[in-house]
Design an enzyme around this catalytic site. Structure first.
Site, short mmCIF file in Angstrom:
data_model
loop_
_atom_site.label_atom_id
_atom_site.label_comp_id
_atom_site.label_asym_id
_atom_site.label_seq_id
_atom_site.Cartn_x
_atom_site.Cartn_y
_atom_site.Cartn_z
N LYS A 192 0.86 -1.18 0.00
CA LYS A 192 0.00 0.00 0.00
C LYS A 192 0.90 1.23 0.00
CE LYS A 192 -1.44 2.82 2.83
NZ LYS A 192 -1.36 3.99 1.94
N GLU A 268 10.10 1.20 10.37
CA GLU A 268 11.08 2.27 10.10
C GLU A 268 10.35 3.57 10.36
OE1 GLU A 268 14.17 1.91 9.46
OE2 GLU A 268 14.37 -0.16 8.78
N CYS A 302 13.58 10.99 6.93
CA CYS A 302 13.68 10.54 8.32
C CYS A 302 15.12 10.70 8.80
CB CYS A 302 13.24 9.10 8.43
SG CYS A 302 14.10 8.05 7.25
N GLU A 399 10.16 16.16 14.92
CA GLU A 399 10.73 15.99 13.59
C GLU A 399 10.28 17.18 12.74
OE1 GLU A 399 9.22 12.44 11.73
OE2 GLU A 399 11.16 12.03 10.82
P1 NAP Z 1 2.57 8.40 7.82
O1 NAP Z 1 1.51 9.42 7.91
O2 NAP Z 1 2.86 7.59 9.03
O3 NAP Z 1 2.16 7.48 6.58
C1 NAP Z 1 2.98 6.43 6.15
C2 NAP Z 1 2.14 5.40 5.44
O4 NAP Z 1 1.22 4.84 6.37
C3 NAP Z 1 1.29 5.96 4.30
O5 NAP Z 1 1.21 4.98 3.30
C4 NAP Z 1 -0.05 6.16 4.99
O6 NAP Z 1 -1.14 6.15 4.12
C5 NAP Z 1 -0.10 4.96 5.88
N1 NAP Z 1 -1.03 5.08 7.00
C6 NAP Z 1 -1.39 6.18 7.69
N2 NAP Z 1 -2.27 5.85 8.67
C7 NAP Z 1 -2.45 4.50 8.57
C8 NAP Z 1 -3.25 3.57 9.29
N3 NAP Z 1 -4.01 3.94 10.31
N4 NAP Z 1 -3.20 2.27 8.92
C9 NAP Z 1 -2.43 1.87 7.89
N5 NAP Z 1 -1.66 2.71 7.17
C10 NAP Z 1 -1.66 4.01 7.51
O7 NAP Z 1 3.96 9.02 7.40
P2 NAP Z 1 4.28 9.95 6.17
O8 NAP Z 1 3.82 11.31 6.51
O9 NAP Z 1 3.83 9.33 4.90
O10 NAP Z 1 5.87 9.88 6.15
C11 NAP Z 1 6.65 10.66 6.96
C12 NAP Z 1 7.17 9.88 8.15
O11 NAP Z 1 7.86 8.71 7.69
C13 NAP Z 1 8.18 10.65 8.95
O12 NAP Z 1 7.95 10.48 10.31
C14 NAP Z 1 9.52 9.99 8.55
O13 NAP Z 1 10.52 10.13 9.50
C15 NAP Z 1 9.11 8.59 8.36
N6 NAP Z 1 10.07 7.88 7.52
C16 NAP Z 1 10.88 6.96 8.11
C17 NAP Z 1 11.83 6.30 7.37
C18 NAP Z 1 12.72 5.29 8.01
O14 NAP Z 1 13.28 4.48 7.29
N7 NAP Z 1 12.88 5.29 9.33
C19 NAP Z 1 11.94 6.55 6.00
C20 NAP Z 1 11.10 7.50 5.41
C21 NAP Z 1 10.16 8.16 6.19
P3 NAP Z 1 -1.79 7.53 3.58
O15 NAP Z 1 -0.88 7.97 2.53
O16 NAP Z 1 -3.12 7.16 3.09
O17 NAP Z 1 -1.84 8.45 4.75
#
Ligand code: NAP
Length: 499
Positions: A192, A268, A302, A399
């Site tokens: 997804k 992650e 991140c 962050e």
């Molecule tokens: P996010 O809001 O947590 O969303 C990530 C993914 O999860 C998206 O596909 C999102 O779908 C989905 N999602 C959201 N709520 C969900 C739920 N209740 N159930 C299942 N899936 C759900 O994060 P983001 O804003 O896309 O990305 C930014 C974050 O990612 C930052 O905190 C960053 O640090 C972190 N990140 C970490 C790494 C690492 O390797 N540690 C790498 C890159 C990014 P939708 O698009 O529909 O919301």
């Protein structure tokens, strides 16, 4: 040709390329519409324009995807490792063949400057090649029991169907970093992608299909109903693995759901990286490292350096040199070849960064350059440098996920390490020092899963990527990456050598 003409031409080409991206769900080897026929829009963050309309997966589509992954698992997990490896290698070659097209799709849906999209294509493709190579190196152990009475076999097996959930900030690399090790291990997957940037994943899956992907091995379900669509999959006992990249907040919710079936989980999550500059650092190298660690991906990584912790004796010079460069960064569409800072992903991201900057200013920070959103179309925030940032500022605790570089100072190594570790996160730390002893101390004492020593960017398909504390569980990439999709079985049989 002027920069503006080049930008216009690049945009036109990118729009043309979107027409090569499938708009359906990919389930059981076929592209199809959503069960209820609904679609959703994908936007260009630089203009706000709709660039594509895609099938919006429902919970019943998601269950079809799990059914397909479950049916395909027995045969895929028994497919010879060499064949699994060659599928990944062929896909690597196809990604490289289409690298220009993929880079443009990334810039169009996510906004990063085109040269950074090219870098993402190279980095993201490497996971396909690396895990293709790892697929044929899955090994176990054989030995005698210490008593000499039994033979002990330790073997490795694919876990089963896996759910992969990816974020929007690296649309290609986050997908290949999960799909490649899963397929190499013999797992089948439902992926997804983020609703904001699904085009790149859809195009990647099209290339996997061209490379000969068997039906059901990879299923993709773009949706705006992420919780609703993935909830029933996670609750189903046929799912044996979840791998998530995204925010700590959502990771926590998914871990709770995963606990019902004791699901193997890789998380992650977010970061709050410290960037330490000691008094013996090569300052030119530290400035260069700071610019890439902070402003790559418009600060939306991140691994982005979040807190610049600089020795008091060099802080003024470091700030001056950094600010001088940042003030020259051009803000605009990622298709303009002169642009260093593209748009933030959406309006909420701009509002969030603005709030953090205002909070720091209200607590006495000094604004050196930037500091505000840009008016007009698109979601832009100026590249910003702040000094004298108070320790209790939200900028230092949360962050930032935007192009803002806050600087604080320290006097002793103990103080620097204490500030660096004063966070719930622990993904990566950066340290600039010429001293071997100090570097070694930092390896031991920085509470992070990764450390850049005199470098500002360190991700590599051959290295284990991941964090400690609230930055997550597990590792992606390196020899460790495939372990996340394997389980270990121990077998004992009577020793044939028993006297
Ligand atoms: P996010 O809001 O947590 O969303 C990530 C993914 O999860 C998206 O596909 C999102 O779908 C989905 N999602 C959201 N709520 C969900 C739920 N209740 N159930 C299942 N899936 C759900 O994060 P983001 O804003 O896309 O990305 C930014 C974050 O990612 C930052 O905190 C960053 O640090 C972190 N990140 C970490 C790494 C690492 O390797 N540690 C790498 C890159 C990014 P939708 O698009 O529909 O919301």
């Amino acid at each position: 040709m002027t920069a503006a003409t080049m930008q216009q031409q690049a945009l036109a080409e990118a729009a043309d390329m979107v027409s090569s991206v499938p708009t359906g769900l990919f389930i059981d080897g076929a592209w199809r519409a959503a069960a209820d026929g609904q679609q959703f829009s994908v936007h260009d963050p630089a203009t706000g324009d709709v660039v594509a309309r895609l099938a919006n997966a429902t919970p019943s589509d998601a269950m079809d995807a799990l059914d397909a992954a479950d049916r395909a698992f027995p045969s895929w997990s028994r497919t010879p490792p060499r064949e699994r490896a060659e599928l990944l290698r062929r896909t690597f070659d196809l990604v490289m063949r289409d690298r220009e097209r993929i880079a443009r799709i990334i810039t169009l849906e996510m906004g990063k400057p085109l040269r950074e999209s090219h870098a993402e294509v190279s980095y993201g493709a490497e996971f396909l090649r690396w895990f293709g190579e790892e697929a044929v190196r899955i090994s176990g152990r054989f030995g005698s029991s210490p008593e000499g009475t039994g033979d002990m076999i330790v073997s490795r097996h694919a876990l089963g169907p896996a759910l992969l959930i990816t974020p929007w900030n690296f649309p290609l690399a986050m997908a290949t970093r999960k799909i490649a090790p899963a397929l190499a291990a013999g797992c089948t997957v439902v992926i997804k992608p983020a609703a904001l940037t699904p085009l790149t994943t859809l195009y990647l899956v099209k290339l996997l299909e061209e490379a000969g992907l068997p039906a059901g091995v990879v299923n993709v379900i773009p949706t705006t109903n992420s919780g609703g669509a993935t909830g029933p999959i996670i609750a189903d006992s046929r799912l044996r693995k979840i791998s998530f990249t995204g925010s700590t907040q959502v990771g926590r919710v998914l871990l709770e759901k995963a606990s019902a079936n004791i699901l193997r989980s890789s998380m992650e999550l977010g970061g709050n990286a410290p960037f330490l500059v000691f008094d013996d650092a090569d300052l030119s190298r530290a400035v260069e490292g700071a610019l890439v660690a902070k402003f790559r991906n418009i600060g939306q990584a991140c691994t982005a350096a979040n807190r610049f912790i600089v020795h008091a004796s060099v802080a003024q010079e470091f700030s001056r040199r950094v600010a001088e460069k940042v003030a020259q960064f051009k803000l605009g569409s990622g298709f303009d070849p002169d642009v260093a800072i593209g748009p933030l992903i959406d309006e909420a991201a701009v509002a969030g960064v603005d709030e953090l900057v205002q909070d720091a200013l209200s607590r006495g920070a000094t604004l050196v350059t930037g500091g505000k959103r840009r008016g007009g179309a698109g979601t832009f925030f100026e590249p910003t440098v702040l000094t004298d940032v108070a320790r209790d500022s939200r900028l230092l605790r949360e962050e930032i996920f935007g192009p803002v570089l806050p600087i604080v100072t320290f006097d002793t190594d103990d103080e620097a390490i204490a500030i660096a570790n004063d966070t719930e996160y622990g993904l990566v730390g950066y340290a600039f020092t010429a001293s071997i002893e100090r570097g070694q101390r930092l390896i031991n004492e920085l509470q992070t899963g990764m450390m850049g020593w005199n470098v500002g960017v360190l991700s590599n398909a051959a290295a284990p990527f991941g964090g400690v504390k609230m930055s997550g569980l597990g590792r992606e990439g390196g020899a460790e990456g495939i372990d996340e999709y394997l389980t270990t079985k121990y077998t004992l049989l009577p020793s044939v050598f028993r006297p």
